[in-house]
Design a protein around this motif. Structure first.
Motif, PDB file in Angstrom:
ATOM      1  N   LEU A 145      43.416 -15.766 -19.918  1.00  0.00           N
ATOM      2  CA  LEU A 145      42.511 -14.598 -20.007  1.00  0.00           C
ATOM      3  C   LEU A 145      42.894 -13.433 -19.200  1.00  0.00           C
ATOM      4  O   LEU A 145      43.555 -13.433 -18.034  1.00  0.00           O
ATOM      5  N   GLY A 146      42.788 -12.197 -19.595  1.00  0.00           N
ATOM      6  CA  GLY A 146      43.564 -11.238 -19.227  1.00  0.00           C
ATOM      7  C   GLY A 146      45.069 -10.804 -19.434  1.00  0.00           C
ATOM      8  O   GLY A 146      45.655  -9.891 -19.469  1.00  0.00           O
ATOM      9  N   GLY A 147      45.589 -12.182 -20.302  1.00  0.00           N
ATOM     10  CA  GLY A 147      47.100 -11.837 -20.798  1.00  0.00           C
ATOM     11  C   GLY A 147      47.171 -10.754 -21.585  1.00  0.00           C
ATOM     12  O   GLY A 147      48.116 -10.097 -21.805  1.00  0.00           O
ATOM     13  N   ALA A 174      36.759 -15.289 -11.312  1.00  0.00           N
ATOM     14  CA  ALA A 174      36.490 -13.960 -11.891  1.00  0.00           C
ATOM     15  C   ALA A 174      37.811 -13.530 -12.764  1.00  0.00           C
ATOM     16  O   ALA A 174      38.843 -13.684 -12.387  1.00  0.00           O
ATOM     17  N   SER A 175      37.569 -13.206 -13.783  1.00  0.00           N
ATOM     18  CA  SER A 175      38.698 -12.663 -14.776  1.00  0.00           C
ATOM     19  C   SER A 175      38.141 -11.677 -15.707  1.00  0.00           C
ATOM     20  O   SER A 175      37.214 -11.597 -16.154  1.00  0.00           O
ATOM     21  N   ILE A 176      39.218 -10.858 -15.948  1.00  0.00           N
ATOM     22  CA  ILE A 176      38.754  -9.676 -17.126  1.00  0.00           C
ATOM     23  C   ILE A 176      38.643 -10.365 -18.425  1.00  0.00           C
ATOM     24  O   ILE A 176      39.372 -11.291 -18.573  1.00  0.00           O
ATOM     25  N   GLY A 177      38.094  -9.514 -19.326  1.00  0.00           N
ATOM     26  CA  GLY A 177      38.357 -10.215 -20.652  1.00  0.00           C
ATOM     27  C   GLY A 177      37.012 -10.711 -21.300  1.00  0.00           C
ATOM     28  O   GLY A 177      36.869 -11.342 -22.504  1.00  0.00           O
ATOM     29  N   ALA A 178      35.763 -10.589 -20.685  1.00  0.00           N
ATOM     30  CA  ALA A 178      34.412 -11.181 -20.874  1.00  0.00           C
ATOM     31  C   ALA A 178      33.955 -10.363 -22.048  1.00  0.00           C
ATOM     32  O   ALA A 178      34.194  -9.001 -22.057  1.00  0.00           O
TER      33      ALA A 178
END
Lengths: 464, 109
Positions: free
Chosen positions: A191-193, A267-271
């Motif tokens: 995720l976030g890649g 926590a990770s971006i891309g939601a």
């Protein structure tokens, strides 16, 4: 001088052994001479960049075949071989490396390997790319299918080095450089890649641009598992940020009144948008199950498990989807937990008291509307009421000491009635329940502290 | 070719020594001399071979062998010339010495 001429007419007999010696000399020295010339020709070309270099020596004649990367390089390579002492002739079979138009380079990643293909301008670029690929990708096998060609765009090395970095961020996919245009496709590893790749591509050298970027992000997964034996709620997967993280954990704490929340969220971006608005009600639905699993994958919510009674199962199956933001899908696989063994009135009272000591039925402030967080507790109360079908139950409403006593009396009655209505809607006969309001007349604690007031605002189930 | 002499200098030396020996013998040798006509033809052949070597028209190993032969042959001829000249010098000197001794003896008598 005349004598020399006279004597020379008698020199001929020595020519016979001379020819024999010559034959032996030729026989023994030819291979050595050829080997020496080949070695020195190769040494002369040591610092010259050539592809497919081949040197063969026949006597003192060198046949020199190679692909050069420029006309100057080709001419100087031939001159170097010609300058080798002892070389008589050079059969020049050199030519220029073919020019590629368009100049294409690619890197493809699948499950087990990374394949570098297309063209590279020089053998040094090619080996640099292979080394960089091996260093970036750890233990992944790297396959070299690159050819050599002229016509590479300027700053090719730095562009491909940057693109090779991005291959490491892909689970599978392909990056193609066509002249100065970059095409990307595939699935990001983490995720976030996808966002990281897009950010890195902004650093492409001058003149390079991204033509197509079809990198997909892996599914954004959030999972919750309610374990009725360990009495835990385990949260795993991702949340967009710390605020949502805190909100989700707080909501879980409110809705799961008797379970311990095990928080393994990252926590990770891309939601997907509306993540929190979908996950919180989904957790509410999970809280109503005896045992169950909630899986949120991108915009798809899957809930499976056992509801405590039929009405709850129907409400969960039908009702939850309406709470979700636009574009979200909801799949519920809800069965109903087999009914527990009936109990007598005393045990029934104990079970009610136990449940209501762990959690409290909550209402909107100053009103008789039950807060949705209490659905799990109410389902447990309904299940317990079903286990003692013969007993009648008084639903007692209490308030704290704030405000007018008459208003508190009315509010406590309305709240007791609201709870009874909820139980009746779940299929229990109204005749078994007696809603009673006690206002603030029966406090459990002093009304001088907020904590005491909170204890006094309550609903009690009293078996009659 | 000079750069390659390390591989066959022994054979060059052998050719020169062989020539020296042949030249040494030739001065007093009673073998049949080659006729002038043959000499011309042989010189012509040698010139043709030298020309072929310099124009590099003989390819590959044959070219190398030709060069090697011509170098060995040239050294052979040099050896012959030196050998014959030396022998001639030695013979002439001993003849003169013999004559001087003889005339001295005659004078004494």
């Amino acid at each position: 001088m005349h004598g020399l001429f006279k004597w020379s007419s008698k020199w001929w007999p020595g020519v016979i052994p001379l020819v024999i010696f010559w034959g032996i000399a030729a026989w023994t020295s030819t291979a050595t001479v050829e080997g020496d010339l080949a070695a020195r020709s190769n040494a002369a070309l040591k610092d010259t960049v050539l592809d497919k270099r081949r040197i063969s020596v026949d006597g003192r004649d060198v046949t020199f075949a190679a692909n050069a990367f420029s006309e100057d390089g080709r001419v100087s390579a031939v001159a170097s071989v010609e300058a080798v002492p002892g070389v008589r002739l050079v059969n020049d079979e050199t030519r220029l490396v073919p020019e590629a138009k368009p100049f294409v380079w690619s890197a493809e990643r699948d499950v087990v390997r990374v394949t570098l293909g297309g063209n590279s301008p020089l053998p040094s670029s090619r080996s640099k790319l292979m080394e960089a690929a091996k260093a970036n990708l750890g233990g992944v096998e790297v396959v070299d299918q690159m050819g050599l060609a002229r016509g590479a765009p300027l700053r090719f090395d730095s562009a491909t080095a940057l693109l090779l970095d991005q291959i490491g961020k892909l689970k599978d996919g392909r990056i193609t450089l066509t002249d100065t245009k970059v095409n990307l496709s595939g699935m990001a590893r983490e995720l976030g890649g996808r966002e990281a790749i897009a950010a890195a591509l902004k650093n492409l050298p001058e003149g390079y641009s991204v033509a197509v970027n079809d990198i997909r992000a892996p599914p954004y997964v959030f999972q919750a598992y309610k374990d009725p034996v360990a009495l835990t709620l385990t949260l795993t997967g991702y949340v967009p940020d710390n605020n949502v993280h805190a909100a989700v954990v707080a909501a879980a704490g409110r809705k799961f009144f008797s379970e311990k929340v095990v928080d393994n969220l990252k926590a990770s971006i891309g939601a997907p948008s509306g993540f929190a608005a979908a996950v919180v009600p989904a957790l509410g639905a999970l809280s109503r199950l005896s045992t169950g699993t909630l899986v949120v994958s991108d915009r798809e919510v899957k809930l499976s498990g056992d509801a405590l009674h039929d009405a709850a199962a129907n409400q969960i199956r039908g009702g939850l989807g309406r709470d979700f933001p636009q574009g979200w899908q909801y799949k519920a696989e809800i069965s109903v937990k087999p009914a527990s063994a009936p109990v007598d009135a005393t045990v029934c009272q104990q079970l009610f008291a136990e449940l209501l000591s762990k959690g409290r039925i909550r209402f909107e402030s100053g009103r008789a509307d039950i807060v949705s967080d209490s659905a799990g507790l109410l389902d447990r109360l309904i299940e317990t009421a079903m286990r003692c079908p013969t007993v009648n139950i008084e639903i007692a409403g209490h308030t704290d000491g704030d405000g007018d006593e008459a208003a508190n009396q009315t509010l406590s009655e309305k709240r007791a009635q609201a709870v009874m209505d909820y139980l009746v809607r779940a299929g229990l006969p109204a005749s078994r329940f007696l809603p009673v309001g006690y206002g603030s007349t029966q406090p459990l604690a002093g009304n001088d502290t907020e904590d005491g007031k909170a204890q006094n605002r309550r609903i009690e189930f009293v078996v009659k | 070719m000079a750069a390659l002499a390390t591989f066959f200098w022994g054979w060059l030396l052998t050719a020169a020594l062989l020539g020296f020996g042949m030249g040494w013998i030739a001065v007093v040798h009673r073998a049949q001399a080659v006729s002038k006509a043959w000499m011309r033809w042989l010189a012509l052949l040698a010139a043709a071979l030298v020309a072929a070597s310099f124009t590099r028209i003989v390819p590959g190993r044959f070219g190398y062998w030709l060069d090697l032969f011509l170098v060995m042959f040239a050294l052979y001829l040099c050896g012959c010339a030196i050998g014959s000249w030396l022998r001639d010098w030695v013979v002439t000197r001993s003849t003169l010495a013999a004559r001087a001794a003889k005339s001295a003896q005659n004078d004494n008598l």
